[in-house]
Design a protein around this motif. Structure first.
Motif, PDB file in Angstrom:
ATOM      1  N   GLN A   1       6.762   0.273   4.727  1.00 34.98           N
ATOM      2  CA  GLN A   1       6.381  -1.065   5.195  1.00 34.98           C
ATOM      3  C   GLN A   1       7.596  -1.936   5.523  1.00 34.98           C
ATOM      4  O   GLN A   1       7.449  -3.036   6.048  1.00 34.98           O
TER       5      GLN A   1
ATOM      6  N   GLY B   1      10.237  -3.584   7.493  1.00 37.84           N
ATOM      7  CA  GLY B   1      10.251  -3.897   8.920  1.00 37.84           C
ATOM      8  C   GLY B   1       8.890  -4.272   9.464  1.00 37.84           C
ATOM      9  O   GLY B   1       8.781  -4.729  10.600  1.00 37.84           O
ATOM     10  N   CYS B   2       7.838  -4.098   8.669  1.00 38.62           N
ATOM     11  CA  CYS B   2       6.482  -4.476   9.090  1.00 38.62           C
ATOM     12  C   CYS B   2       6.206  -5.929   8.717  1.00 38.62           C
ATOM     13  O   CYS B   2       6.667  -6.421   7.694  1.00 38.62           O
ATOM     14  N   ARG B   3       5.426  -6.585   9.545  1.00 36.56           N
ATOM     15  CA  ARG B   3       5.080  -7.987   9.307  1.00 36.56           C
ATOM     16  C   ARG B   3       3.818  -8.111   8.456  1.00 36.56           C
ATOM     17  O   ARG B   3       2.920  -7.279   8.533  1.00 36.56           O
TER      18      ARG B   3
ATOM     19  N   PHE C   1      -0.282  -5.667   5.606  1.00 37.74           N
ATOM     20  CA  PHE C   1       0.728  -5.541   6.642  1.00 37.74           C
ATOM     21  C   PHE C   1       0.093  -5.136   7.962  1.00 37.74           C
ATOM     22  O   PHE C   1      -1.025  -4.625   7.990  1.00 37.74           O
ATOM     23  N   GLU C   2       0.839  -5.341   9.049  1.00 41.89           N
ATOM     24  CA  GLU C   2       0.378  -4.854  10.343  1.00 41.89           C
ATOM     25  C   GLU C   2       0.145  -3.358  10.209  1.00 41.89           C
ATOM     26  O   GLU C   2       0.818  -2.681   9.454  1.00 41.89           O
ATOM     27  N   GLY C   3      -0.861  -2.867  10.860  1.00 42.17           N
ATOM     28  CA  GLY C   3      -1.242  -1.474  10.688  1.00 42.17           C
ATOM     29  C   GLY C   3      -2.237  -1.297   9.562  1.00 42.17           C
ATOM     30  O   GLY C   3      -2.628  -0.191   9.234  1.00 42.17           O
ATOM     31  N   ARG C   4      -2.625  -2.411   8.942  1.00 42.18           N
ATOM     32  CA  ARG C   4      -3.661  -2.440   7.895  1.00 42.18           C
ATOM     33  C   ARG C   4      -3.286  -1.727   6.602  1.00 42.18           C
ATOM     34  O   ARG C   4      -4.139  -1.354   5.824  1.00 42.18           O
TER      35      ARG C   4
ATOM     36  N   GLU D   1       8.620 -10.280   7.830  1.00 44.90           N
ATOM     37  CA  GLU D   1       8.805  -8.840   7.666  1.00 44.90           C
ATOM     38  C   GLU D   1       9.226  -8.534   6.236  1.00 44.90           C
ATOM     39  O   GLU D   1       9.962  -9.311   5.614  1.00 44.90           O
TER      40      GLU D   1
ATOM     41  N   CYS E   1      -3.461   3.101   2.367  1.00 47.97           N
ATOM     42  CA  CYS E   1      -3.312   3.471   3.773  1.00 47.97           C
ATOM     43  C   CYS E   1      -4.639   4.076   4.198  1.00 47.97           C
ATOM     44  O   CYS E   1      -4.917   5.235   3.868  1.00 47.97           O
TER      45      CYS E   1
ATOM     46  N   GLU F   1       0.344  -9.561   7.790  1.00 45.25           N
ATOM     47  CA  GLU F   1      -0.775 -10.122   8.565  1.00 45.25           C
ATOM     48  C   GLU F   1      -1.505 -11.185   7.775  1.00 45.25           C
ATOM     49  O   GLU F   1      -1.925 -12.198   8.323  1.00 45.25           O
TER      50      GLU F   1
END
Length: 123
Positions: free
Chosen positions: A70, A72-74, A89-92, A21, A51, A76
């Protein structure tokens, strides 16, 4: 002494961010530091935030929110080529640091450190 192989590339090292994260974003005068779980990237060339089809650059409305969003986002995946270093990141959402000579604001574009005991990459 480090356990990191001396021939490990930046691309190999950045892969260790996958699954981690983003823990903080720090704006320091003329650069940005991205901190993960022990690792950090100091981006001396300002990162861009993608985004979807929207690209945000330093100074644009929403840039800091996009970057800090971002936290707290992991991660990818990571990508490195001749033009940029990218963190997906997750969520692209993609955070990219340009490696183009024209975008450098100093002698380096970025510095990546896995942890305080490990190897540091400067590009």
């Amino acid at each position: 002494m480090t356990n990191t192989p001396m021939n490990q590339t930046l691309a190999d090292a950045l892969e260790k961010l996958v699954g981690q994260e983003l823990s903080s974003v720090t704006f320091i005068r003329d650069y940005v530091q991205l901190a993960f779980e022990g690792a950090s990237i100091s981006a001396y060339t300002a990162p861009t935030v993608m985004c979807g089809s929207e690209s945000l650059s330093l100074g644009q409305p929403g840039y800091r929110d996009g970057l800090c969003g971002q936290i707290g986002c992991r991660v990818e995946r990571t990508e490195v080529d001749d033009l940029r270093v990218s963190i997906v990141f997750e969520g692209r959402v993609v955070v990219s640091i340009s490696l183009r000579d024209d975008d450098y604001r100093g002698p380096e574009a970025l510095e990546f450190s896995l942890d305080q005991r490990d190897r540091i990459w400067v590009v």
